[in-house]
Design an enzyme around this catalytic site. Structure first.
Site, PDB file in Angstrom:
ATOM      1  N   GLY A   1      10.316  -3.806   1.484  1.00 59.74           N
ATOM      2  CA  GLY A   1      11.016  -3.203   1.846  1.00 59.74           C
ATOM      3  C   GLY A   1      10.597  -2.881   3.394  1.00 59.74           C
ATOM      4  O   GLY A   1      11.336  -2.424   4.422  1.00 59.74           O
TER       5      GLY A   1
ATOM      6  N   VAL B   1       2.419  -7.899   5.373  1.00 62.18           N
ATOM      7  CA  VAL B   1       0.886  -8.330   5.572  1.00 62.18           C
ATOM      8  C   VAL B   1       0.450  -9.914   5.795  1.00 62.18           C
ATOM      9  O   VAL B   1       1.418 -10.825   5.505  1.00 62.18           O
ATOM     10  CB  VAL B   1       0.104  -7.855   4.640  1.00 62.18           C
TER      11      VAL B   1
ATOM     12  N   ASP C   1       1.576   7.361  -5.971  1.00 69.38           N
ATOM     13  CA  ASP C   1       2.598   6.036  -5.982  1.00 69.38           C
ATOM     14  C   ASP C   1       2.076   4.199  -6.257  1.00 69.38           C
ATOM     15  O   ASP C   1       1.552   3.423  -6.684  1.00 69.38           O
ATOM     16  CB  ASP C   1       2.952   5.046  -4.817  1.00 69.38           C
TER      17      ASP C   1
END
Length: 346
Positions: free
Chosen positions: A30, A34, A144
């Site tokens: 989102g 990469v 996360d």
């Protein structure tokens, strides 16, 4: 070959900063993308991460990107993806140049293989603990942790090597120079993290601490063993209710070969109240080691203890002197002037 225009439009063969030739796209989400690229002078592969157009124009997204750069530069452990460079391209887009990792993330492995052997789960999570031990010793909580942020590659000796990715929403729980970034990131995103892996204190909007990452380790361990996230639901509201109020089914009811000690450790990690939860990554590693002990893992646990006790002196040394430019400040084009300071992990 041609020089890249807007960094978000790069294609195979494009040249970034006169030094990197784009080979292929290897991931997108989102916020960013990469690509795998080749360092033209060294002939070595690198991974270049950049923000998508909408995120690149958002100050809070740029702050998160900067947070990832600063945090990655401070962490020296081999189980953290190594930052090689940070800069701002001619179109104003920030980029991270990271070591290229061959392999797959843990989420991909679970999707491909299903539940993993107990011994393999122990190995992967102990290695992740090394990265977390250093981060926690430096006052940082990842916030996360999830299978897609644990990358499975191989070391120089060919042995399996876990790398912890994406410290972009990590947070200092001790206070420090990056508190303004913490406030901007949290203020913009509100609840920060991936819902099914968030701890009760994250869901409730309370302060995080190292036990927040311990909760996530428990969720990841559960998922590794049965290939199901224990708190995944159809809606975010249902996820939050499950995190706050529901205990997942016992592991042994889903898989008979899970050791009792592993079942107890998982339950300890998933205690709703922080005061009843496994207290540290050291305690987690010591208990996990007992599930499948080996001489190599005994050495690993000792290393985790040492990392957890390490002083923070070298993290303070670079504050303010080698930090990348703050998002939104005036930066001369990177390619033309080489004015952007570089962060190096070592």
């Amino acid at each position: 070959m041609k020089a890249a225009g807007r960094i978000c439009d790069v294609q195979a063969g494009d040249i970034i900063d006169g030094r990197f030739r784009v080979e292929r796209r290897i991931g997108a989400g989102g916020m960013g993308t990469v690509v795998c690229a080749t360092h033209l002078q060294l002939g070595e592969p690198v991974a270049i991460k950049f923000l998508n157009p909408e995120a690149a124009e958002d100050d809070d997204s740029r702050c998160r990107f900067l947070r990832e750069a600063r945090t990655s530069a401070r962490l020296r452990n081999e189980h953290v993806a190594r930052l090689m460079d940070y800069g701002v391209c001619e179109d104003g887009s920030p980029i991270l140049v990271m070591e290229f990792l061959a392999g797959e993330d843990l989420g991909q492995a679970l999707h491909r293989r299903g539940p993993l052997p107990v011994d393999e789960v122990v190995e992967y999570l102990l290695q992740a603990c090394e990265a977390l031990a250093e981060a926690h010793a430096r006052g940082l909580v990842h916030r996360d942790l999830k299978p897609s942020n644990l990358f499975l590659t191989r070391g120089a000796d060919g042995d399996p090597l876990v790398k912890v990715l994406d410290f972009g929403i990590s947070k200092s729980y001790t206070g420090g120079a990056d508190d303004s970034l913490n406030a901007k990131i949290t203020g913009s995103y509100g609840l920060v993290g991936s819902p099914a892996y968030m701890s009760p204190e994250q869901v409730s909007g309370h302060d995080v601490c190292p036990k927040t990452d311990i909760w996530a380790l428990g969720v990841v361990m559960y998922e590794c063993l049965i290939a199901e996230c224990p708190f995944e639901r159809k809606s975010m509201a249902e996820v939050f209710v499950a995190v706050l109020k529901n205990d997942p089914p016992p592991l042994q009811s889903k898989r008979g070969d899970v050791p009792e000690s592993m079942e107890k450790l998982c339950g300890w990690c998933l205690h709703k109240a922080t005061e009843g939860r496994c207290p540290s990554v050291v305690s987690f590693a010591e208990e996990l080691f007992q599930v499948a002990p080996t001489d190599a893992r005994r050495v690993m646990v000792r290393r985790i203890r040492r990392l957890a006790q390490a002083a923070h002196t070298d993290s303070d040394r670079t504050e303010g002197s080698e930090s990348p430019p703050i998002a939104g400040t005036s930066v001369t084009a990177w390619k033309r002037t080489r004015a952007v300071r570089r962060l190096r992990p070592g």
